[in-house]
Design a protein around this motif. Structure first.
Motif, mmCIF file in Angstrom:
data_model
loop_
_atom_site.group_PDB
_atom_site.id
_atom_site.type_symbol
_atom_site.label_atom_id
_atom_site.label_comp_id
_atom_site.label_asym_id
_atom_site.label_seq_id
_atom_site.Cartn_x
_atom_site.Cartn_y
_atom_site.Cartn_z
ATOM 1 N N THR A 211 0.784 -1.131 -0.249
ATOM 2 C CA THR A 211 -0.043 -0.130 -0.316
ATOM 3 C C THR A 211 0.829 0.992 0.008
ATOM 4 O O THR A 211 1.677 1.192 0.533
ATOM 5 C CB THR A 211 -0.585 -0.036 1.287
ATOM 6 O OG1 THR A 211 -1.533 -0.779 1.052
ATOM 7 C CG2 THR A 211 -2.213 1.131 1.390
ATOM 8 N N LEU A 212 0.108 2.217 -1.241
ATOM 9 C CA LEU A 212 1.121 3.223 -1.071
ATOM 10 C C LEU A 212 -0.279 4.129 0.205
ATOM 11 O O LEU A 212 -0.771 4.076 -0.141
ATOM 12 C CB LEU A 212 1.414 4.173 -2.268
ATOM 13 C CG LEU A 212 2.631 3.341 -2.717
ATOM 14 C CD1 LEU A 212 2.724 4.117 -4.163
ATOM 15 C CD2 LEU A 212 3.717 3.616 -2.109
ATOM 16 N N LEU A 213 0.373 4.614 1.116
ATOM 17 C CA LEU A 213 -0.022 6.312 1.712
ATOM 18 C C LEU A 213 0.233 8.015 1.225
ATOM 19 O O LEU A 213 1.554 7.873 1.543
ATOM 20 C CB LEU A 213 -0.543 5.548 2.892
ATOM 21 C CG LEU A 213 -1.270 4.406 2.875
ATOM 22 C CD1 LEU A 213 -0.079 3.422 3.827
ATOM 23 C CD2 LEU A 213 -2.289 4.447 4.508
ATOM 24 N N LEU A 241 -4.211 1.523 -2.418
ATOM 25 C CA LEU A 241 -3.426 3.422 -2.559
ATOM 26 C C LEU A 241 -4.750 3.724 -0.578
ATOM 27 O O LEU A 241 -5.133 3.045 -0.275
ATOM 28 C CB LEU A 241 -4.522 3.441 -3.205
ATOM 29 C CG LEU A 241 -3.671 3.950 -4.866
ATOM 30 C CD1 LEU A 241 -4.836 4.733 -4.938
ATOM 31 C CD2 LEU A 241 -2.070 3.789 -4.990
ATOM 32 N N GLY A 242 -3.729 4.439 -0.194
ATOM 33 C CA GLY A 242 -4.132 4.935 0.962
ATOM 34 C C GLY A 242 -4.529 6.688 1.443
ATOM 35 O O GLY A 242 -3.564 7.298 0.970
ATOM 36 N N TYR A 243 -5.328 7.132 2.338
ATOM 37 C CA TYR A 243 -5.227 8.668 1.805
ATOM 38 C C TYR A 243 -5.147 8.982 3.822
ATOM 39 O O TYR A 243 -6.435 10.453 4.036
ATOM 40 C CB TYR A 243 -5.732 9.460 1.241
ATOM 41 C CG TYR A 243 -5.819 9.268 -0.548
ATOM 42 C CD1 TYR A 243 -5.379 9.625 -1.212
ATOM 43 C CD2 TYR A 243 -6.843 7.643 -0.752
ATOM 44 C CE1 TYR A 243 -4.912 10.046 -2.359
ATOM 45 C CE2 TYR A 243 -6.190 7.302 -3.052
ATOM 46 C CZ TYR A 243 -5.580 8.617 -2.940
ATOM 47 O OH TYR A 243 -5.109 8.628 -4.766
ATOM 48 N N GLY A 244 -4.511 8.738 4.129
ATOM 49 C CA GLY A 244 -4.938 9.336 5.688
ATOM 50 C C GLY A 244 -5.955 8.972 6.135
ATOM 51 O O GLY A 244 -6.670 8.274 6.501
ATOM 52 N N PRO A 245 -6.375 10.187 7.998
ATOM 53 C CA PRO A 245 -4.776 10.564 8.005
ATOM 54 C C PRO A 245 -3.782 9.509 8.432
ATOM 55 O O PRO A 245 -4.377 8.516 8.979
ATOM 56 C CB PRO A 245 -6.200 11.355 9.409
ATOM 57 C CG PRO A 245 -7.022 10.393 9.436
ATOM 58 C CD PRO A 245 -7.660 9.611 8.761
ATOM 59 N N LEU A 246 -2.958 10.430 9.120
ATOM 60 C CA LEU A 246 -1.637 10.032 9.241
ATOM 61 C C LEU A 246 -0.710 10.387 10.918
ATOM 62 O O LEU A 246 -1.327 11.845 10.662
ATOM 63 C CB LEU A 246 0.045 9.588 7.896
ATOM 64 C CG LEU A 246 -0.836 8.810 6.670
ATOM 65 C CD1 LEU A 246 0.457 9.562 6.149
ATOM 66 C CD2 LEU A 246 -0.952 7.671 7.402
ATOM 67 N N VAL A 247 -0.609 10.102 11.497
ATOM 68 C CA VAL A 247 0.107 10.555 12.642
ATOM 69 C C VAL A 247 1.634 10.102 12.524
ATOM 70 O O VAL A 247 2.204 9.413 11.998
ATOM 71 C CB VAL A 247 -0.516 9.927 13.616
ATOM 72 C CG1 VAL A 247 -1.582 10.878 13.945
ATOM 73 C CG2 VAL A 247 -0.534 8.623 13.303
#
Length: 295
Positions: A211-213, A241-247
């Motif tokens: 996965t790419l984020l 594919l991924g679109y957050g949210p990210l910490v």
């Protein structure tokens, strides 16, 4: 060597100008207030990469600023003129056009006037090959806004590519003064945002799924044209594919982290705040090939 072409209704293909002499009025609002927008894109052998995506983002930024800008066709002609002039100059100097950085700029114009000031600037692209191969050190820096500010306070113009880049440049200076090469902004509520001049991308593999984020855009970050091209190519190659949210901990737990931009392309992050990150030369090369093919 800089090529400068102004968008001027009296010159359908753009008006070339001498970049070595003053060209802007001292009371142009782009100079006095940073009231304007810009785009930067890469051209290789005089062919611009993803110009439609950059012109789309220029139009989006203009809409956020309620700024009238020249039509797309005028930009396309001016870009072609500027690249042709740059190729001609580079051929005389080095035998080939090579890699060029193309900047599109629009200001609100001279104070009191009704017309914007718009131009295309072409220079030799800086060489980022060493960073793309060896990677960079990064600091996490608090941007001072929470992740909901873009929706709550649209006048902050988060997500627009404006000329007001003093904060971004200050962040880069701060990072370099403290032993790093670049920075990643975080929100005041702890979300990963973007670099001062780049988009954040991370890769991870879980249970055989790759996965790419990237951080979610509604948090007030700039839509990344190179990141978008990379994601489309990666999806076609079987990536999720991924679109957050990210910490921040998502960055440390990833199999790789990159700062992605139009001129430098993909630059791997080797450490954050002095903490080493995983790095795979094979994975770095794979994503670089995908991005290059997509662009």
């Amino acid at each position: 060597m800089t090529v400068l072409v102004f968008l001027d209704s009296a010159f359908p293909d753009g008006r070339p100008a001498d970049a070595g002499v003053p060209q802007l009025m001292i009371n142009d609002l782009g100079v006095t207030r940073g009231d304007g927008i810009f785009e930067s894109l890469l051209a290789v052998d005089s062919v611009p990469r993803k110009p439609d995506a950059h012109l789309d983002r220029l139009a989006s930024s203009a809409q956020l600023l309620e700024l009238d800008i020249p039509p797309r066709e005028a930009w396309e002609r001016a870009i072609a003129t500027a690249l042709a002039l740059h190729a001609e100059a580079e051929a005389d100097d080095a035998g080939h056009a090579g890699r060029a950085a193309v900047k599109l700029v629009v200001t609100r114009g001279v104070e009191g006037a009704a017309a914007p000031t718009a131009w295309v600037q072409v220079t030799v692209a800086p060489d980022a090959a060493a960073q793309r191969e060896a990677g960079i050190k990064v600091l996490l820096l608090d941007r001072g806004y929470d992740s909901l500010s873009a929706a709550r306070a649209p006048w902050l113009l988060l997500g627009a590519k404006t000329l007001s880049y003093a904060v971004n440049m200050a962040a880069l200076r701060y990072a370099r003064q403290h032993g790093a090469d670049d920075a990643i902004f975080t929100s005041s509520d702890g979300k990963v945002l973007e670099g001062p001049t780049s988009t954040v991308v991370l890769a991870r593999e879980r249970n055989g799924v790759r996965t790419l984020l990237t951080p979610e855009r509604r948090s007030g970050i700039l839509a990344g044209t190179t990141q978008d091209a990379l994601f489309k190519a990666a999806e076609a190659a079987g990536w999720e594919l991924g679109y957050g949210p990210l910490v921040p901990e998502d960055l440390f737990a990833a199999d790789g982290v990159w700062l992605v931009s139009s001129i430098r392309l993909l630059v791997p992050v080797r450490s954050i705040d002095g903490r080493e990150l995983p790095f795979s030369a094979a994975l770095n090369s794979e994503l670089a090939r995908l991005a290059d093919a997509a662009l």
